[in-house]
Design a protein around this motif. Structure first.
Motif, PDB file in Angstrom:
ATOM      1  N   GLN A 277      -5.312   5.861   2.379  1.00 40.42           N
ATOM      2  CA  GLN A 277      -4.442   5.638   1.232  1.00 40.42           C
ATOM      3  C   GLN A 277      -5.292   5.414  -0.019  1.00 40.42           C
ATOM      4  N   LEU A 278      -4.648   5.068  -1.108  1.00 37.14           N
ATOM      5  CA  LEU A 278      -5.358   4.927  -2.380  1.00 37.14           C
ATOM      6  C   LEU A 278      -6.491   3.906  -2.268  1.00 37.14           C
ATOM      7  N   ARG A 279      -6.257   2.819  -1.541  1.00 34.25           N
ATOM      8  CA  ARG A 279      -7.292   1.792  -1.394  1.00 34.25           C
ATOM      9  C   ARG A 279      -8.552   2.376  -0.765  1.00 34.25           C
ATOM     10  N   GLU A 280      -8.397   3.152   0.329  1.00 34.69           N
ATOM     11  CA  GLU A 280      -9.556   3.746   1.002  1.00 34.69           C
ATOM     12  C   GLU A 280     -10.221   4.813   0.128  1.00 34.69           C
ATOM     13  N   LEU A 281      -9.414   5.540  -0.660  1.00 36.09           N
ATOM     14  CA  LEU A 281      -9.993   6.577  -1.511  1.00 36.09           C
ATOM     15  C   LEU A 281     -10.820   5.975  -2.646  1.00 36.09           C
ATOM     16  N   LEU A 282     -10.340   4.872  -3.207  1.00 36.85           N
ATOM     17  CA  LEU A 282     -11.123   4.220  -4.259  1.00 36.85           C
ATOM     18  C   LEU A 282     -12.404   3.618  -3.683  1.00 36.85           C
TER      19      LEU A 282
ATOM     20  N   LEU B  53     -15.702   6.405   6.014  1.00 36.39           N
ATOM     21  CA  LEU B  53     -14.264   6.664   6.131  1.00 36.39           C
ATOM     22  C   LEU B  53     -13.890   7.081   7.551  1.00 36.39           C
ATOM     23  N   ILE B  54     -14.736   7.882   8.184  1.00 36.13           N
ATOM     24  CA  ILE B  54     -14.463   8.276   9.572  1.00 36.13           C
ATOM     25  C   ILE B  54     -14.408   7.028  10.454  1.00 36.13           C
TER      26      ILE B  54
ATOM     27  N   ASP C 204     -22.352  11.534   1.654  1.00 36.01           N
ATOM     28  CA  ASP C 204     -22.483  11.587   3.113  1.00 36.01           C
ATOM     29  C   ASP C 204     -22.184  10.228   3.739  1.00 36.01           C
ATOM     30  N   THR C 205     -22.720   9.169   3.139  1.00 34.22           N
ATOM     31  CA  THR C 205     -22.469   7.820   3.647  1.00 34.22           C
ATOM     32  C   THR C 205     -21.004   7.446   3.478  1.00 34.22           C
ATOM     33  N   ALA C 206     -20.406   7.846   2.357  1.00 36.68           N
ATOM     34  CA  ALA C 206     -18.993   7.540   2.121  1.00 36.68           C
ATOM     35  C   ALA C 206     -18.111   8.227   3.160  1.00 36.68           C
TER      36      ALA C 206
END
Length: 422
Positions: free
Chosen positions: A365-370, A388-389, A382-384
């Motif tokens: 969601q927006l929180r994870e994308l920010l 997320l995975i 790459d680390t980001a």
């Protein structure tokens, strides 16, 4: 700034519109504290909440009490050991007031330790003497002036600053900015339930709409009645003192009670809020000798609900008390506008579609994308991606991995983990 029309009082500087319930100007974040500080500076002596309320006519004692406590926490006022509690300005508070002087709003003012006693009713005006000319008509009694209508509210056109300093970007709700809709629903006392996955911005919207006028109950399975109405806590003297919880404080201050994750709270616990929401607008504090708390004008209840969270149950009793229920989803256009990698936004949209269809139980969601953007800025994309995975639940990780790999044109991404010893 909107120019007031004829017969319409101008909105005082610093005010954010007129409260349709109380008829008073809405204050911006921290403005009431500045006014209280000005009263303490003008008095030069210790005042209790009632004294200050007598000067700041119309402001609730509960809100003034909260402002006093915040001034004490900042070192701008000191709390004296008296009953009722009295507050006195400190040298730091006086310095702050002189550096940023705030005028005291017009109204009954007092510079003594107690406000002046209410004036006695004025004696009735003498009747005019009978006319010596019977044919002369008596003067017409003047009709009372019609109260001026409150100034029209100015619609929100840009980002709104939340109490933590972050900006909230309003979205359309009923063809209007969402923060304006929530404020109007508060004026009409129509409770709102926001529902949607965690991280979609429900709390951000509520904080942007109501600012520092917010009293929050963080809900979970361990939330107790005491967490909502208050409980006894130990004192320095070895005794116990009842400390009101967010519900009675919001009621007395005419503030907004936000029940976060309301459906995680046991129904028998959450039922303590219901008498404050219906026609009674009262609660009884059994732990405080049965004290009755009545809601002041402006008191309002909003709640958040995450349907997909394990253990969340939206009971009929809870649902029926929130006559407006609004679905909140992530604003992926906003994520792109805020600089999130377009490939990650595309992957998130894809996963959200699968989430909505019930194929998977999680999507960023927006929180994870920010958070993805912040990690990218610090450690690289790459680390980001690896982080997320790793955020995805184990049962959905394979689908998330595949979708993100397709978006970035990669074959494999490993979750973020420590490597070999240096």
């Amino acid at each position: 700034m909107t120019t007031p029309t004829a017969g319409t009082p101008a909105t005082p500087a610093g005010a954010a519109g007129i409260n349709a319930v109380s008829g008073l100007p809405r204050l911006r974040a921290g403005e009431l504290q500045n006014q209280v500080l000005a009263v303490l500076a003008s008095a030069g002596v210790a005042l209790d909440v009632g004294d200050i309320a007598g000067v700041l006519a119309g402001r609730s004692s509960g809100a003034i009490g909260q402002a006093c406590d915040r001034l004490v926490a900042r070192g701008h006022a000191e709390l004296l050991p008296s009953s009722p509690k009295q507050y006195r300005i400190t040298s730091a508070g006086l310095t702050e007031h002189r550096a940023n002087p705030t005028p005291i709003p017009p109204g009954p003012q007092s510079t003594t330790a107690r406000p002046a006693s209410p004036a006695l009713p004025a004696a009735p005006a003498p009747r005019p003497a009978a006319s010596t000319h019977p044919t002369q008509p008596a003067a017409a009694t003047p009709r009372p002036a019609t109260p001026a209508a409150p100034a029209p509210k100015k619609p929100t056109t840009g980002p709104v600053r939340r109490p933590n300093g972050q900006l909230y970007y309003p979205r359309l709700l009923a063809k209007r900015p969402d923060v304006d809709v929530l404020r109007d629903l508060r004026d009409a006392d129509v409770p709102v339930l926001l529902y949607g996955p965690p991280g979609t911005g429900k709390t951000s919207l509520i904080e942007a709409a109501f600012g520092t006028d917010l009293y929050t109950v963080p809900g979970d399975g361990d939330t107790t009645v005491g967490d909502i109405v208050g409980d006894y806590v130990p004192t320095d003297s070895g005794g116990y003192e009842f400390v009101p919880g967010p519900l009675p404080r919001a009621m007395e201050a005419g503030g907004v009670l936000f029940i976060d994750d309301a459906t995680l709270i046991q129904p028998k616990v959450l039922a303590v809020v219901y008498p404050a929401m219906d026609g009674r607008r009262q609660i009884i504090l059994k732990a405080a000798a049965g004290r009755v708390v009545t809601a002041a004008p402006g008191f309002y209840v909003v709640a958040g609900h995450n349907p997909g969270v394990h253990g969340a149950v939206l009971t009929e009793a809870l649902s029926s008390r929130f006559s407006t229920q609004v679905k909140v989803s992530s604003d992926y256009d906003l994520a792109a506008a805020l600089g999130v990698d377009s490939r990650m936004v595309r992957a998130a949209r894809n996963l959200a579609t699968q989430y909505d269809s019930g194929e998977i139980g999680w999507a960023p969601q927006l929180r994870e994308l920010l958070a993805f953007k912040r990690i990218t800025d610090v450690l690289g994309v790459d680390t980001a991606m690896a982080n997320l995975i790793g955020l995805a639940p184990v049962e959905d990780r394979e689908v998330v991995h595949k979708t993100v790999c397709q978006a970035f044109g990669l074959a494999k991404i490993l979750p973020l983990a420590l490597g070999n010893q240096l």
